[in-house]
Scaffold this active site. Sequence first.
Site, PDB file in Angstrom:
ATOM      1  N   ASP A 471       0.855  -0.985  -0.145  1.00  0.00           N
ATOM      2  CA  ASP A 471      -0.050  -0.029   0.161  1.00  0.00           C
ATOM      3  C   ASP A 471       1.066   1.157  -0.025  1.00  0.00           C
ATOM      4  O   ASP A 471       1.645   1.119   0.806  1.00  0.00           O
ATOM      5  CB  ASP A 471      -0.962  -0.046   1.471  1.00  0.00           C
ATOM      6  CG  ASP A 471      -1.676   1.222   1.291  1.00  0.00           C
ATOM      7  OD1 ASP A 471      -2.753   1.396   0.482  1.00  0.00           O
ATOM      8  OD2 ASP A 471      -1.496   2.085   2.267  1.00  0.00           O
ATOM      9  N   ASP A 678      -6.589  -1.638   4.970  1.00  0.00           N
ATOM     10  CA  ASP A 678      -5.839  -2.518   4.500  1.00  0.00           C
ATOM     11  C   ASP A 678      -6.085  -4.068   5.255  1.00  0.00           C
ATOM     12  O   ASP A 678      -5.497  -4.949   4.575  1.00  0.00           O
ATOM     13  CB  ASP A 678      -4.215  -2.183   4.724  1.00  0.00           C
ATOM     14  CG  ASP A 678      -3.708  -0.944   4.091  1.00  0.00           C
ATOM     15  OD1 ASP A 678      -4.309  -0.966   2.959  1.00  0.00           O
ATOM     16  OD2 ASP A 678      -2.852  -0.225   4.526  1.00  0.00           O
TER      17      ASP A 678
END
Length: 814
Positions: A471, A678
């Site tokens: 990410d 996430d």
Amino acid sequence: MKKIYLIVGMHCASCKNLIEKMVGKLSGVASVNVNFGTEKMTIEYDESRVTAADLVAAVGKAGSYKLIIDNDTEVLAPIHHQGHAAEKEGGQHDHASMLKREDYQRLKKTVIWVGLGSIPFVLVMLSMFIAFWSGVESQIAPWGYLNFGSAAYRLNTFNLAQWLLATPLILIGGRQFFRSAWHALKVRTANMDSLIALGTFTAWAFSSIVTFAPAIFGEIAAEVFFEAGVLITFFVLLGRLLEARAKGKASDAIHKLLALQAKEASVIRDGVEIKIPVAEVKIGDLIRVRPGEKIPVDGQIKEGVSTIDESMVTGESLPAEKTVGDAVIGATINKTGSFIMTADKVGGDTLLANIVRMVEEAQGTTAPIQKKADQISAVFVPIVIVFALIALGFWLWIAPQITGLMISGSALQLAFYVATAVLIIACPCALGLATPTAIMVGTGKAARLGILIKDATALERAHKISTIVFDKTGTLTKGQPEVTDVKLKPESDRDKVLTYALAVEDLSEHPLSDAIASYVKKNLNISPLNVKNFQSFAGRGVGGEVEGQMILMGNKKLLQEQDIAIAEWATEAALEFSRQGKTLIYMVLNKIVVAVFALADVIKEDTPAAIARLHEFNIKVVMLTGDNQQTADAIATQLGIDKVIAEVLPADKVRVIKELQQANSEAVVAMVGDGINDAPALAQADIGIAMGTGTDVAIETGDIVLVKGSLPKVVEAIVLSRQTLGIIKQNLGWAFGYNILAIPVAAGVLYPSFGLLLSPIIASAAMAFSSVSVVINSLRLKTLTVSNRLISDLAFYFLILLFISLTAFLGLSK
């Protein structure tokens, strides 16, 4: 309810299987896993149907094992370790450690007196060995005979003396073998002690018959081998002593972590500073921390500045600068200034307590490769017993009938000699220790490096990672905007422009305003000027009057609303910054653009090197981000990212991970992230790696947690996984290879062609060393690095080669 209990008294892989079998029989037990390396039992059960007394009784039925109830730990809840911590520094009494010390000291005393009792047998052996090589007949035996009425009942006094000395050494010194074997027999199973008990008792019983009833053998002069039973007992006990000591070193990670904790805290209550035990600190307490002191709990600095050594928790060697508002971690060391902090997390909620919990849980899990070894260990002992009986029958009845096969002396004596050697040399312990000791050392080393590995499966699989997904925000980048460039109108006064920009931006709480204000303060070290008529334009910018000058700070949309023209120099600068994926803020002074600020979520300093290392491992690097494609591509170009997936909504991250997994069924996909959004992707990935600087949800979801949140730790985790699996494979290769090679040799496979037999005495020493060598090899992980790996491996292989050579030289005889 899922709990972890300590078990004292295990000494072989079969013990693990036996305890699991007995506890697993209890109605209400959902799952049970015993880790031989850590001597812990992880069990999930219904407390309404199974009591602590039931567990103690079940473990007791399996053998001479003790289940420690007062040291149990709830796995799924935060744990409090004030009493459990660092007993040698004066913590609460640790019952498990006390019992282990007592067992160790008891075993040590037994080894000493059995060793001293073995000296006469060693002297006899040396005498015979020297006599054999010099060609001179040994003068030690016989001493004479005791006659009891007829020649059929006369006793060899030398054999009688050996029996008197050997009997207590074997039956009392080795009583733990017989007791454990008896417990196993009662539940219709067998363990490592079954082999040792059978082997030593066979040697003692056969020799006793030769001593007291020699007429049974007729004219054949059968010999005793009491020395085999005695020295087998000694070497096995010595091996267990060395193994216990080595295992203690392998499992010291938890104790070292617990020893980090501060014992007292200087708490300010009602304006008075008092010293109290850390266990009594409450959330919200004000705590003064002086230079050189350990920070007692997790919290936030309220007053003062300092430099803090966080290496013991994060693995980062450089001290961290801390000021008001910064978070501090319990157990880290205050190096310079004195400060006052607020306690935010205490007891089992602190980072250190959670690290201990994660390490304990990881060490209690079973790696996939270990499960295979356990399956073999479970059937190993019965197979060896059957093999020993086959060898006994072959040399007793079949071999004498084979033409051309010369048997020296009594076939009965030879058969018992061979069967004893087979029983003694077989070693499932090495198989049982191969994986858990390596996992134990590996997870302990990882914790010291600031890498928390939640289970053995993650540690094993990390070396197989083929694709790693990052990410962008907060992982590859710092997660907050910073000013990267400032383009000024030609002939502008830079300091004046920046001073006016600070005045207006300092009144706004927008992240972009904070970034510009921080940039100016850092470069000019000034305080903001007064602002009149401050205005905030939602989503566009801010404005106000400074020293009579009208200032606007905002995006292109704000300038269009205010009918402000953008000069050619500013347009060119904006175009160049936009190509780099940066955010633009224009500064307007009295309707004229005087500066263009470029801001970006800056790449972390250590990110490029980490990405390069991953490429060296042939790992494909993917960047996942919700940013626009242009911004994402700009960052990917700087870092050499293999694949960019931009403009991804949080809900779509799981879908992207699934697609990467489906594209190659053999690929192992890892996800690295730090945010709440996430967490689902971390759970979907084959291995989820959470940044410790992120949210609690992401940390709970990850299989591996990086305490400091730095990307080089991702590389270190993969390297450590490769090193650990390499050690495990060496251990298993040696354990399997040892048994496959040693058992046939002990069974006499070399006797027909070369007349060579393996001595049961050397077999016992070999068996003991095989277990110890596995633990020693696992301990290499503590100091293993990329640079010294080759030398360390060669040293281990040399040790094994030396062991095989000595075993062959000393153990094989005609």
